[in-house]
Scaffold this motif. Structure first.
Motif, PDB file in Angstrom:
ATOM      1  N   ALA A 181       0.851  -1.195   0.000  1.00 33.04           N
ATOM      2  CA  ALA A 181       0.000   0.000   0.000  1.00 33.04           C
ATOM      3  C   ALA A 181       0.881   1.237   0.000  1.00 33.04           C
ATOM      4  CB  ALA A 181      -0.926   0.007   1.210  1.00 33.04           C
ATOM      5  N   MET A 182       0.353   2.307  -0.597  1.00 42.21           N
ATOM      6  CA  MET A 182       1.065   3.575  -0.558  1.00 42.21           C
ATOM      7  C   MET A 182       0.068   4.719  -0.615  1.00 42.21           C
ATOM      8  SD  MET A 182       2.837   3.836  -4.330  1.00 42.21           S
ATOM      9  CE  MET A 182       1.873   4.188  -5.807  1.00 42.21           C
ATOM     10  N   SER A 183       0.526   5.842  -0.088  1.00 41.34           N
ATOM     11  CA  SER A 183      -0.266   7.058  -0.151  1.00 41.34           C
ATOM     12  C   SER A 183       0.684   8.182  -0.536  1.00 41.34           C
ATOM     13  CB  SER A 183      -0.980   7.316   1.176  1.00 41.34           C
ATOM     14  OG  SER A 183      -1.787   8.468   1.095  1.00 41.34           O
ATOM     15  N   ASN A 184       0.894   9.128   0.349  1.00 39.94           N
ATOM     16  CA  ASN A 184       1.750  10.272   0.021  1.00 39.94           C
ATOM     17  C   ASN A 184       3.046  10.257   0.820  1.00 39.94           C
ATOM     18  OD1 ASN A 184      -1.361  11.403  -0.011  1.00 39.94           O
ATOM     19  ND2 ASN A 184      -0.178  11.808  -1.856  1.00 39.94           N
ATOM     20  N   GLY A 185       3.483   9.035   1.167  1.00 36.85           N
ATOM     21  CA  GLY A 185       4.740   8.846   1.872  1.00 36.85           C
ATOM     22  C   GLY A 185       5.407   7.581   1.373  1.00 36.85           C
ATOM     23  N   PRO A 186       6.240   6.954   2.173  1.00 34.85           N
ATOM     24  CA  PRO A 186       6.962   5.755   1.736  1.00 34.85           C
ATOM     25  C   PRO A 186       6.016   4.602   1.398  1.00 34.85           C
ATOM     26  CG  PRO A 186       7.876   6.656   3.775  1.00 34.85           C
ATOM     27  CD  PRO A 186       6.585   7.361   3.540  1.00 34.85           C
ATOM     28  N   LEU A 187       6.529   3.636   0.630  1.00 34.90           N
ATOM     29  CA  LEU A 187       5.769   2.419   0.369  1.00 34.90           C
ATOM     30  C   LEU A 187       5.594   1.648   1.667  1.00 34.90           C
ATOM     31  CD1 LEU A 187       4.611   0.492  -1.880  1.00 34.90           C
ATOM     32  CD2 LEU A 187       6.836  -0.651  -1.801  1.00 34.90           C
ATOM     33  N   ASP A 188       4.376   1.108   1.845  1.00 33.37           N
ATOM     34  CA  ASP A 188       4.052   0.285   3.020  1.00 33.37           C
ATOM     35  C   ASP A 188       4.349   0.990   4.343  1.00 33.37           C
ATOM     36  OD1 ASP A 188       3.211  -1.831   1.398  1.00 33.37           O
ATOM     37  OD2 ASP A 188       5.223  -2.684   1.301  1.00 33.37           O
ATOM     38  N   PRO A 189       3.907   2.254   4.498  1.00 37.05           N
ATOM     39  CA  PRO A 189       4.146   2.946   5.768  1.00 37.05           C
ATOM     40  C   PRO A 189       3.151   2.455   6.819  1.00 37.05           C
ATOM     41  CG  PRO A 189       2.781   4.308   4.376  1.00 37.05           C
ATOM     42  CD  PRO A 189       3.101   3.076   3.576  1.00 37.05           C
ATOM     43  N   PRO A 190       3.487   2.601   8.105  1.00 31.15           N
ATOM     44  CA  PRO A 190       2.539   2.207   9.156  1.00 31.15           C
ATOM     45  C   PRO A 190       1.504   3.295   9.409  1.00 31.15           C
ATOM     46  CG  PRO A 190       4.564   2.988  10.149  1.00 31.15           C
ATOM     47  CD  PRO A 190       4.791   3.030   8.659  1.00 31.15           C
ATOM     48  N   TRP A 191       0.808   3.700   8.359  1.00 33.09           N
ATOM     49  CA  TRP A 191      -0.245   4.699   8.475  1.00 33.09           C
ATOM     50  C   TRP A 191      -1.590   3.994   8.584  1.00 33.09           C
ATOM     51  CZ3 TRP A 191       0.932   8.884   4.182  1.00 33.09           C
ATOM     52  CH2 TRP A 191       2.160   9.480   4.462  1.00 33.09           C
ATOM     53  N   PRO A 192      -2.490   4.517   9.382  1.00 30.77           N
ATOM     54  CA  PRO A 192      -3.777   3.832   9.557  1.00 30.77           C
ATOM     55  C   PRO A 192      -4.514   3.562   8.259  1.00 30.77           C
ATOM     56  CG  PRO A 192      -3.507   5.502  11.241  1.00 30.77           C
ATOM     57  CD  PRO A 192      -2.349   5.669  10.301  1.00 30.77           C
ATOM     58  N   LYS A 193      -4.597   4.540   7.353  1.00 28.78           N
ATOM     59  CA  LYS A 193      -5.436   4.310   6.176  1.00 28.78           C
ATOM     60  C   LYS A 193      -4.796   3.329   5.202  1.00 28.78           C
ATOM     61  CE  LYS A 193      -4.334   8.185   3.014  1.00 28.78           C
ATOM     62  NZ  LYS A 193      -4.934   9.358   2.351  1.00 28.78           N
ATOM     63  N   THR A 194      -3.466   3.333   5.072  1.00 27.33           N
ATOM     64  CA  THR A 194      -2.843   2.365   4.178  1.00 27.33           C
ATOM     65  C   THR A 194      -2.911   0.965   4.773  1.00 27.33           C
ATOM     66  OG1 THR A 194      -0.697   2.990   5.111  1.00 27.33           O
ATOM     67  CG2 THR A 194      -1.306   3.969   3.006  1.00 27.33           C
ATOM     68  N   GLN A 195      -2.734   0.845   6.078  1.00 28.42           N
ATOM     69  CA  GLN A 195      -2.860  -0.457   6.722  1.00 28.42           C
ATOM     70  C   GLN A 195      -4.287  -0.993   6.595  1.00 28.42           C
ATOM     71  OE1 GLN A 195      -1.387   0.562  10.681  1.00 28.42           O
ATOM     72  NE2 GLN A 195       0.520  -0.518  10.252  1.00 28.42           N
ATOM     73  N   ARG A 196      -5.254  -0.102   6.748  1.00 30.47           N
ATOM     74  CA  ARG A 196      -6.654  -0.512   6.657  1.00 30.47           C
ATOM     75  C   ARG A 196      -6.995  -1.006   5.256  1.00 30.47           C
ATOM     76  NH1 ARG A 196     -10.315   4.121   8.662  1.00 30.47           N
ATOM     77  NH2 ARG A 196      -9.249   3.587  10.582  1.00 30.47           N
ATOM     78  N   LEU A 197      -6.509  -0.299   4.247  1.00 28.51           N
ATOM     79  CA  LEU A 197      -6.815  -0.697   2.877  1.00 28.51           C
ATOM     80  C   LEU A 197      -6.075  -1.977   2.493  1.00 28.51           C
ATOM     81  CD1 LEU A 197      -8.522   0.170   0.503  1.00 28.51           C
ATOM     82  CD2 LEU A 197      -6.618   1.588  -0.308  1.00 28.51           C
ATOM     83  N   ALA A 198      -4.831  -2.123   2.937  1.00 22.73           N
ATOM     84  CA  ALA A 198      -4.097  -3.359   2.669  1.00 22.73           C
ATOM     85  C   ALA A 198      -4.781  -4.549   3.343  1.00 22.73           C
ATOM     86  CB  ALA A 198      -2.656  -3.225   3.153  1.00 22.73           C
ATOM     87  N   SER A 199      -5.259  -4.356   4.556  1.00 19.23           N
ATOM     88  CA  SER A 199      -5.960  -5.440   5.261  1.00 19.23           C
ATOM     89  C   SER A 199      -7.255  -5.810   4.556  1.00 19.23           C
ATOM     90  CB  SER A 199      -6.254  -5.017   6.707  1.00 19.23           C
ATOM     91  OG  SER A 199      -5.055  -4.835   7.428  1.00 19.23           O
ATOM     92  N   LEU A 200      -7.928  -4.814   3.979  1.00 13.91           N
ATOM     93  CA  LEU A 200      -9.161  -5.070   3.241  1.00 13.91           C
ATOM     94  C   LEU A 200      -8.892  -5.989   2.049  1.00 13.91           C
ATOM     95  CD1 LEU A 200     -12.187  -4.342   2.584  1.00 13.91           C
ATOM     96  CD2 LEU A 200     -11.255  -2.491   1.185  1.00 13.91           C
ATOM     97  N   ILE A 201      -7.851  -5.690   1.277  1.00 10.95           N
ATOM     98  CA  ILE A 201      -7.529  -6.524   0.123  1.00 10.95           C
ATOM     99  C   ILE A 201      -7.112  -7.916   0.563  1.00 10.95           C
ATOM    100  CG2 ILE A 201      -5.754  -6.880  -1.642  1.00 10.95           C
ATOM    101  CD1 ILE A 201      -6.079  -4.129  -2.577  1.00 10.95           C
ATOM    102  N   ALA A 202      -6.307  -8.010   1.612  1.00 10.91           N
ATOM    103  CA  ALA A 202      -5.867  -9.322   2.091  1.00 10.91           C
ATOM    104  C   ALA A 202      -7.056 -10.182   2.505  1.00 10.91           C
ATOM    105  CB  ALA A 202      -4.899  -9.150   3.257  1.00 10.91           C
TER     106      ALA A 202
END
Length: 245
Positions: free
Chosen positions: A132-153
């Motif tokens: 997941a990525m947003s406006n920072g590093p790839l796979d950051p421990p950000w809530p929204k990227t973690q949430r979206l990655a968990s959704l796909i998984a």
């Protein structure tokens, strides 16, 4: 504040699954998802600069890009980042140094690559798995990227789950405060205090896009669009086929 999660060769049934939101000024002129005359590209089009934010091609290409913050405002003299997305999807290198800060994922010839141009131009192969990525590093421990990655998984492990589950997740307006206790993550440290779906009448989520490519290369790209009030205003869907396995 775009956000994207993708599963690359993470499940026997699926070669690629992408769920992404494009956040942009609602006043910026945009054409909906459609086939382009050049290179077999299927994408939405930014009518201001002529490029796109996410594209697939009928010849096995995919690319998506997010702005990268923390390096100052955009330089209007630089070339459009959207043109780089088209280059990457079509297999061209593009000039990463000539555009404003970005993160991008590109797939071509069965190889997935992560690219960035800050703090320097760099790229590396993207390992199979969920990213997941947003406006920072790839796979950051950000809530929204973690949430979206968990959704796909979770979606990958649900045999009868349909695409509406992913679209519903992309409409998540929940502020990510709960993941950080009683404080928002500091922007200076790379935190992102924005929900997956940005509901704002000036600058917000303009569209959600899914890309689904199965193990045999049969693919679908779907775009759902929203107005300045966050209301659904239309969608488009195109099927394609990628060569090889």
């Amino acid at each position: 504040m775009c956000v994207l999660a993708l599963a690359w060769r993470a499940h026997p049934r699926w070669r690629l699954v992408v769920a992404a939101n494009r956040d942009e000024f609602h006043a910026r002129a945009t054409a909906p998802l459609a086939p382009w005359p050049e290179g077999g590209v299927i994408a939405g089009r930014d009518l201001v600069a002529g490029g796109t934010w996410l594209a697939v091609t009928r010849t096995g290409g995919f690319a998506a890009l997010t702005n990268l913050r923390g390096f100052g405002g955009p330089d209007p003299a630089k070339a459009s980042r959207g043109a780089l997305v088209v280059d990457l999807a079509m297999g061209a290198a593009g000039d990463a140094a000539a555009v404003n800060p970005f993160n991008a994922v590109a797939i071509r010839g069965g190889v997935a690559t992560f690219l960035t141009n800050r703090p320097r131009v760099a790229s590396h192969a993207l390992a199979p798995g969920v990213h997941a990525m947003s406006n920072g590093p790839l796979d950051p421990p950000w809530p929204k990227t973690q949430r979206l990655a968990s959704l796909i998984a979770a979606w990958l492990e649900t045999p009868d789950a349909d695409e509406d589950v992913l679209f519903e997740g992309l409409r998540d307006r929940s502020p990510p405060v709960e993941a950080w206790g009683d404080r928002l993550p500091p922007t200076a440290a790379g935190g992102d205090p924005v929900a997956i779906f940005v509901d704002d009448p000036v600058y917000g989520t303009r569209c959600s896009t899914l890309v689904l490519v199965d193990a045999a290369g049969r693919g679908t790209i779907v775009e759902r669009r929203y107005d300045a009030n966050g209301a659904f205003v239309g969608d488009d869907r195109y099927d394609f086929a990628w060569p090889g396995a």
